[in-house]
Scaffold this motif. Structure first.
Motif, PDB file in Angstrom:
ATOM      1  N   UNK A  90       0.315  -8.317  -1.347  1.00 29.06           N
ATOM      2  CA  UNK A  90       1.583  -8.531  -0.669  1.00 29.06           C
ATOM      3  C   UNK A  90       1.496  -8.307   0.824  1.00 29.06           C
ATOM      4  N   UNK A  91       0.272  -8.089   1.324  1.00 30.16           N
ATOM      5  CA  UNK A  91       0.090  -7.772   2.737  1.00 30.16           C
ATOM      6  C   UNK A  91       0.488  -8.932   3.640  1.00 30.16           C
ATOM      7  N   UNK A  92       0.031 -10.141   3.296  1.00 27.62           N
ATOM      8  CA  UNK A  92       0.364 -11.299   4.114  1.00 27.62           C
ATOM      9  C   UNK A  92       1.878 -11.471   4.199  1.00 27.62           C
ATOM     10  N   UNK A  93       2.548 -11.360   3.056  1.00 31.23           N
ATOM     11  CA  UNK A  93       3.993 -11.587   3.047  1.00 31.23           C
ATOM     12  C   UNK A  93       4.738 -10.492   3.794  1.00 31.23           C
ATOM     13  N   UNK A  94       4.248  -9.263   3.749  1.00 29.25           N
ATOM     14  CA  UNK A  94       4.891  -8.187   4.500  1.00 29.25           C
ATOM     15  C   UNK A  94       4.828  -8.476   6.001  1.00 29.25           C
ATOM     16  N   UNK A  95       3.658  -8.929   6.477  1.00 31.66           N
ATOM     17  CA  UNK A  95       3.526  -9.264   7.893  1.00 31.66           C
ATOM     18  C   UNK A  95       4.337 -10.517   8.234  1.00 31.66           C
ATOM     19  N   UNK A  96       4.341 -11.486   7.339  1.00 32.48           N
ATOM     20  CA  UNK A  96       5.140 -12.702   7.495  1.00 32.48           C
ATOM     21  C   UNK A  96       6.614 -12.347   7.689  1.00 32.48           C
ATOM     22  N   UNK A  97       7.141 -11.494   6.816  1.00 30.86           N
ATOM     23  CA  UNK A  97       8.568 -11.172   6.851  1.00 30.86           C
ATOM     24  C   UNK A  97       8.946 -10.313   8.056  1.00 30.86           C
ATOM     25  N   UNK A  98       7.979  -9.614   8.637  1.00 30.35           N
ATOM     26  CA  UNK A  98       8.281  -8.882   9.866  1.00 30.35           C
ATOM     27  C   UNK A  98       8.612  -9.870  10.983  1.00 30.35           C
ATOM     28  N   UNK A  99       7.896 -11.013  11.006  1.00 28.48           N
ATOM     29  CA  UNK A  99       8.219 -12.061  11.967  1.00 28.48           C
ATOM     30  C   UNK A  99       9.529 -12.741  11.592  1.00 28.48           C
ATOM     31  N   UNK A 100       9.700 -13.035  10.301  1.00 30.02           N
ATOM     32  CA  UNK A 100      10.909 -13.730   9.835  1.00 30.02           C
ATOM     33  C   UNK A 100      12.167 -12.930  10.100  1.00 30.02           C
ATOM     34  N   UNK A 101      12.027 -11.608  10.126  1.00 32.52           N
ATOM     35  CA  UNK A 101      13.210 -10.760  10.341  1.00 32.52           C
ATOM     36  C   UNK A 101      13.807 -10.954  11.729  1.00 32.52           C
ATOM     37  N   UNK A 102      13.046 -11.580  12.638  1.00 26.44           N
ATOM     38  CA  UNK A 102      13.566 -11.865  13.971  1.00 26.44           C
ATOM     39  C   UNK A 102      14.512 -13.062  13.967  1.00 26.44           C
ATOM     40  N   UNK A 103      14.591 -13.764  12.825  1.00 21.13           N
ATOM     41  CA  UNK A 103      15.423 -14.958  12.725  1.00 21.13           C
ATOM     42  C   UNK A 103      16.422 -14.788  11.572  1.00 21.13           C
ATOM     43  N   UNK A 104      17.611 -14.253  11.850  1.00 21.26           N
ATOM     44  CA  UNK A 104      18.594 -14.019  10.794  1.00 21.26           C
ATOM     45  C   UNK A 104      18.968 -15.283  10.020  1.00 21.26           C
ATOM     46  N   UNK A 105      18.949 -16.437  10.681  1.00 21.16           N
ATOM     47  CA  UNK A 105      19.310 -17.684  10.006  1.00 21.16           C
ATOM     48  C   UNK A 105      18.318 -18.002   8.887  1.00 21.16           C
ATOM     49  N   UNK A 106      17.023 -17.763   9.152  1.00 15.12           N
ATOM     50  CA  UNK A 106      16.018 -18.011   8.112  1.00 15.12           C
ATOM     51  C   UNK A 106      16.187 -17.030   6.953  1.00 15.12           C
ATOM     52  N   UNK A 107      16.379 -15.753   7.256  1.00 15.69           N
ATOM     53  CA  UNK A 107      16.546 -14.766   6.193  1.00 15.69           C
ATOM     54  C   UNK A 107      17.770 -15.065   5.334  1.00 15.69           C
ATOM     55  N   UNK A 108      18.818 -15.580   5.950  1.00 18.01           N
ATOM     56  CA  UNK A 108      20.013 -15.928   5.189  1.00 18.01           C
ATOM     57  C   UNK A 108      19.743 -17.099   4.244  1.00 18.01           C
ATOM     58  N   UNK A 109      18.902 -18.038   4.693  1.00 17.69           N
ATOM     59  CA  UNK A 109      18.646 -19.238   3.896  1.00 17.69           C
ATOM     60  C   UNK A 109      17.591 -19.024   2.818  1.00 17.69           C
ATOM     61  N   UNK A 110      16.667 -18.103   3.041  1.00 19.05           N
ATOM     62  CA  UNK A 110      15.472 -18.009   2.198  1.00 19.05           C
ATOM     63  C   UNK A 110      15.637 -17.070   1.016  1.00 19.05           C
TER      64      UNK A 110
END
Length: 369
Positions: A90-110
């Motif tokens: 789950x390491x890749x996804x943890x680092x991925x989501x740290x970047x994604x957390x900068x974009x609330x619109x993506x987190x809302x959609x995903x």
């Protein structure tokens, strides 16, 4: 009396005859009780091998940034399924989501979907992602991911899918099997099944006697399913793995145990079994399903064009010398010509009319050994 996977395989071969390399590989990796991926956590320095996400957070961060850019390029669909195939720890996804957390619109959609067969790794992934901004759902098969646009990441996934091997003989390409030698030990043998001439790739038709040709129907079927999903529902996929950009003969079936190569027929279930990925075959499978395959990049090309050096500079700025040296070492491992940089290749799959960066930038350098 012991009942090991090796014992069961030997008994099976004695009873019904030699088995394909693909069947052997599948048993060794996914046997419910003794399969390599079913027994525990093989990753990291304490395991048998280290993957790119374990080398540095920069790898997952750059993939996260790339995926976010692709999401906007395809129209920022809401909802969208974020899917990782074979997520490891789950390491890749943890680092991925740290970047994604900068974009609330993506987190809302995903919504987050992890395709994983190992109970032990599912538990490890749950621990790694316990504080992540998206709560994962697990699936045993990609086909079980709910309908809708999907962004698919597959890092070192296809190399673990079973391969068939064929040996060039005087009479054509005959399948290589796993049988028994005179002492009753597992050994490679040549079977009677012959690969039709029409199924032999053009690049392999002039191969010498004794050459090995590998095919992976499991890999091309998996890519076809991903591409079909993208064509029907929208989205995109990114595959990163070690392999070759163009189909070619060669024996790449190998075992790794304790960070060293091992005999793939010794101690079944106790070593990782892989084969190099044929990216040309994957791309052809994607395009046969109506998608567009974007290829031609090594991992070094891909990461450097996405800003690996710049990200390393920001991470190292103001840090002590030891940290800066570690970051430089990570860059070298991820992108260096003698490490992962040129051995690993990258394939993106999208619907028609989509040109994901950096595939739409300057031509890639020819780094396919």
């Amino acid at each position: 009396m012991t009942d090991t996977l090796s014992d069961r395989l030997v008994a099976r071969i004695r009873e019904t005859g030699p088995i394909t390399v693909a069947a052997y590989m599948a048993e060794c990796l996914a046997d419910p009780g003794d399969g390599y991926y079913m027994r525990g956590d093989p990753f990291g320095t304490a395991g048998d091998f280290v993957t790119a996400p374990e080398v540095s957070q920069m790898f997952g961060e750059l993939i996260g940034a790339w995926t976010l850019a692709l999401w906007y390029k395809i129209g920022a669909p809401d909802p969208v399924r974020l899917v990782e195939l074979g997520p490891g720890r789950g390491t890749l996804m943890a680092d991925f989501l740290r970047v994604a957390s900068l974009d609330p619109a993506f987190l809302k959609a995903a919504s987050l979907h992890l395709v994983e067969i190992s109970p032990a790794l599912k538990q490890r992934q749950a621990e790694t992602l316990s504080g992540a901004p998206l709560t994962p759902e697990w699936h045993d098969r990609f086909e079980d991911v709910p309908d809708g646009p999907a962004l698919v990441v597959a890092n070192e996934f296809f190399d673990a899918l079973p391969v068939h091997q064929f040996v060039r003989t005087e009479s054509g390409w005959q399948e290589r099997l796993v049988g028994l030698d005179a002492d009753g030990a597992l050994a490679f043998v040549v079977g009677s099944t012959r690969l039709p001439d029409t199924a032999v790739p053009a690049a392999c038709r002039g191969a010498k006697v004794g050459a090995i040709l590998e095919t992976s129907p499991a890999s091309t079927a998996a890519m076809a399913a991903i591409a079909d999903r993208i064509v029907k529902h929208g989205g995109g996929a990114l595959a990163i793995d070690y392999g070759h950009l163009a189909t070619a003969p060669g024996d790449t079936f190998q075992a790794v145990r304790g960070h060293a190569y091992a005999d793939p027929l010794k101690k079944p279930g106790q070593a990782d079994l892989t084969a190099h990925v044929d990216f040309q075959a994957l791309g052809e499978a994607a395009e046969a399903a109506g998608a567009v395959a974007h290829s031609g990049l090594t991992q070094a090309d891909f990461l450097l064009r996405l800003g690996l050096i710049e990200r390393a500079g920001r991470l190292g700025h103001g840090q002590e010398e030891r940290v800066q040296n570690d970051i430089r070492d990570a860059v070298e491992r991820l992108a260096g010509p003698d490490a992962m940089g040129h051995l690993f290749k990258v394939l993106a799959v999208t619907g028609p009319g989509i040109l994901p960066e950096p595939f739409d930038s300057r031509p890639a350098a020819p780094h396919d050994p």
